[in-house]
Motif scaffolding. Structure first.
Motif, mmCIF file in Angstrom:
data_model
loop_
_atom_site.group_PDB
_atom_site.id
_atom_site.type_symbol
_atom_site.label_atom_id
_atom_site.label_comp_id
_atom_site.label_asym_id
_atom_site.label_seq_id
_atom_site.Cartn_x
_atom_site.Cartn_y
_atom_site.Cartn_z
ATOM 1 N N ALA A 16 0.848 -1.189 0.000
ATOM 2 C CA ALA A 16 0.000 0.000 0.000
ATOM 3 C C ALA A 16 0.886 1.241 0.000
ATOM 4 C CB ALA A 16 -0.911 0.009 1.216
ATOM 5 N N VAL A 17 0.551 2.226 -0.819
ATOM 6 C CA VAL A 17 1.315 3.466 -0.868
ATOM 7 C C VAL A 17 1.111 4.252 0.419
ATOM 8 C CG1 VAL A 17 1.576 5.658 -2.088
ATOM 9 C CG2 VAL A 17 1.281 3.540 -3.385
ATOM 10 N N GLN A 18 -0.130 4.325 0.913
ATOM 11 C CA GLN A 18 -0.446 5.011 2.161
ATOM 12 C C GLN A 18 -0.580 3.981 3.285
ATOM 13 O OE1 GLN A 18 -0.632 8.335 2.513
ATOM 14 N NE2 GLN A 18 -0.142 8.573 0.343
ATOM 15 N N VAL A 19 0.316 4.013 4.245
ATOM 16 C CA VAL A 19 0.298 3.081 5.367
ATOM 17 C C VAL A 19 -0.733 3.545 6.381
ATOM 18 C CG1 VAL A 19 1.652 2.036 7.210
ATOM 19 C CG2 VAL A 19 2.711 2.563 5.010
ATOM 20 N N VAL A 20 -1.618 2.632 6.808
ATOM 21 C CA VAL A 20 -2.636 2.949 7.795
ATOM 22 C C VAL A 20 -2.577 1.867 8.874
ATOM 23 C CG1 VAL A 20 -5.098 3.234 8.227
ATOM 24 C CG2 VAL A 20 -4.112 4.039 6.070
ATOM 25 N N ALA A 21 -2.396 2.273 10.121
ATOM 26 C CA ALA A 21 -2.362 1.361 11.276
ATOM 27 C C ALA A 21 -1.353 0.227 11.073
ATOM 28 C CB ALA A 21 -3.751 0.809 11.556
ATOM 29 N N LYS A 22 -0.156 0.578 10.602
ATOM 30 C CA LYS A 22 0.938 -0.364 10.380
ATOM 31 C C LYS A 22 0.621 -1.420 9.328
ATOM 32 C CE LYS A 22 2.873 0.107 14.983
ATOM 33 N NZ LYS A 22 3.339 -0.598 16.170
ATOM 34 N N GLN A 23 -0.380 -1.172 8.508
ATOM 35 C CA GLN A 23 -0.722 -2.117 7.452
ATOM 36 C C GLN A 23 -0.151 -1.590 6.138
ATOM 37 O OE1 GLN A 23 -4.789 -3.473 7.386
ATOM 38 N NE2 GLN A 23 -5.028 -2.947 9.533
ATOM 39 N N LYS A 24 0.871 -2.252 5.660
ATOM 40 C CA LYS A 24 1.539 -1.827 4.443
ATOM 41 C C LYS A 24 1.637 -2.967 3.436
ATOM 42 C CE LYS A 24 5.835 0.231 2.839
ATOM 43 N NZ LYS A 24 7.106 0.817 3.250
ATOM 44 N N HIS A 25 1.969 -4.160 3.903
ATOM 45 C CA HIS A 25 2.162 -5.297 3.019
ATOM 46 C C HIS A 25 0.946 -6.225 3.060
ATOM 47 C CE1 HIS A 25 6.451 -4.169 3.869
ATOM 48 N NE2 HIS A 25 6.349 -4.031 2.575
ATOM 49 N N PHE A 26 0.521 -6.652 1.874
ATOM 50 C CA PHE A 26 -0.683 -7.466 1.735
ATOM 51 C C PHE A 26 -0.451 -8.626 0.780
ATOM 52 C CE2 PHE A 26 -2.067 -3.302 2.992
ATOM 53 C CZ PHE A 26 -3.143 -3.515 3.830
ATOM 54 N N THR A 71 -1.664 2.938 -9.435
ATOM 55 C CA THR A 71 -0.333 3.053 -8.835
ATOM 56 C C THR A 71 -0.239 4.129 -7.760
ATOM 57 O OG1 THR A 71 0.369 4.520 -10.623
ATOM 58 C CG2 THR A 71 0.842 2.156 -10.870
ATOM 59 N N THR A 72 -1.275 4.950 -7.611
ATOM 60 C CA THR A 72 -1.264 5.917 -6.516
ATOM 61 C C THR A 72 -1.697 5.270 -5.202
ATOM 62 O OG1 THR A 72 -3.545 6.644 -6.934
ATOM 63 C CG2 THR A 72 -1.778 7.826 -8.086
ATOM 64 N N GLN A 73 -2.265 4.053 -5.271
ATOM 65 C CA GLN A 73 -2.695 3.337 -4.072
ATOM 66 C C GLN A 73 -1.894 2.066 -3.814
ATOM 67 O OE1 GLN A 73 -6.852 2.512 -4.421
ATOM 68 N NE2 GLN A 73 -7.451 4.637 -4.173
ATOM 69 N N TRP A 74 -1.485 1.364 -4.864
ATOM 70 C CA TRP A 74 -0.855 0.052 -4.731
ATOM 71 C C TRP A 74 0.387 -0.079 -5.589
ATOM 72 C CZ3 TRP A 74 -2.655 -2.656 -0.852
ATOM 73 C CH2 TRP A 74 -3.959 -2.449 -0.444
ATOM 74 N N LYS A 75 1.373 -0.773 -5.055
ATOM 75 C CA LYS A 75 2.586 -1.159 -5.788
ATOM 76 C C LYS A 75 2.681 -2.673 -5.740
ATOM 77 C CE LYS A 75 4.119 3.104 -6.169
ATOM 78 N NZ LYS A 75 4.046 3.851 -7.367
ATOM 79 N N GLN A 76 2.999 -3.282 -6.876
ATOM 80 C CA GLN A 76 3.122 -4.736 -6.910
ATOM 81 C C GLN A 76 4.409 -5.174 -6.241
ATOM 82 O OE1 GLN A 76 2.765 -6.421 -10.807
ATOM 83 N NE2 GLN A 76 2.088 -8.368 -10.004
ATOM 84 N N GLY A 77 4.329 -6.220 -5.422
ATOM 85 C CA GLY A 77 5.475 -6.711 -4.687
ATOM 86 C C GLY A 77 5.574 -6.028 -3.331
#
Length: 79
Positions: A16-26, A71-77
């Motif tokens: 995720a481009v914008q990290v919310v509540a320590k949630q970045k990788h999905f 790509t303003t919200q998500w990056k692959q990998g």
């Protein structure tokens, strides 16, 4: 970025481009296919939604799979 291939989404990694509540990788943990209506024959597999699972907190959320192309919200990998 390479185009997103619907048939290879399951278990793919996203940041995720914008990290919310320590949630970045999905991870894509589930792929939702449309329910065929009675009398319809599915010509090909079309994905409607995906379920993303946060690696850190294990929380899940459902989004339209085409949103991953933004790509303003998500990056692959995992970056």
């Amino acid at each position: 970025m390479n185009p997103i291939q619907a048939n290879k989404l399951l278990l793919s990694k996203w940041t995720a481009v914008q990290v919310v509540a320590k949630q970045k990788h999905f991870l894509v943990s589930k792929v939702y296919l449309p329910v065929p209506q009675e009398g319809q024959v599915a010509r090909h597999t079309v994905i409607e939604f995906v379920e993303l699972e946060a690696v850190y907190t294990k929380t899940k959320r459902k989004i339209a799979w085409k949103e991953l192309a933004d790509t303003t919200q998500w990056k692959q990998g995992w970056l």
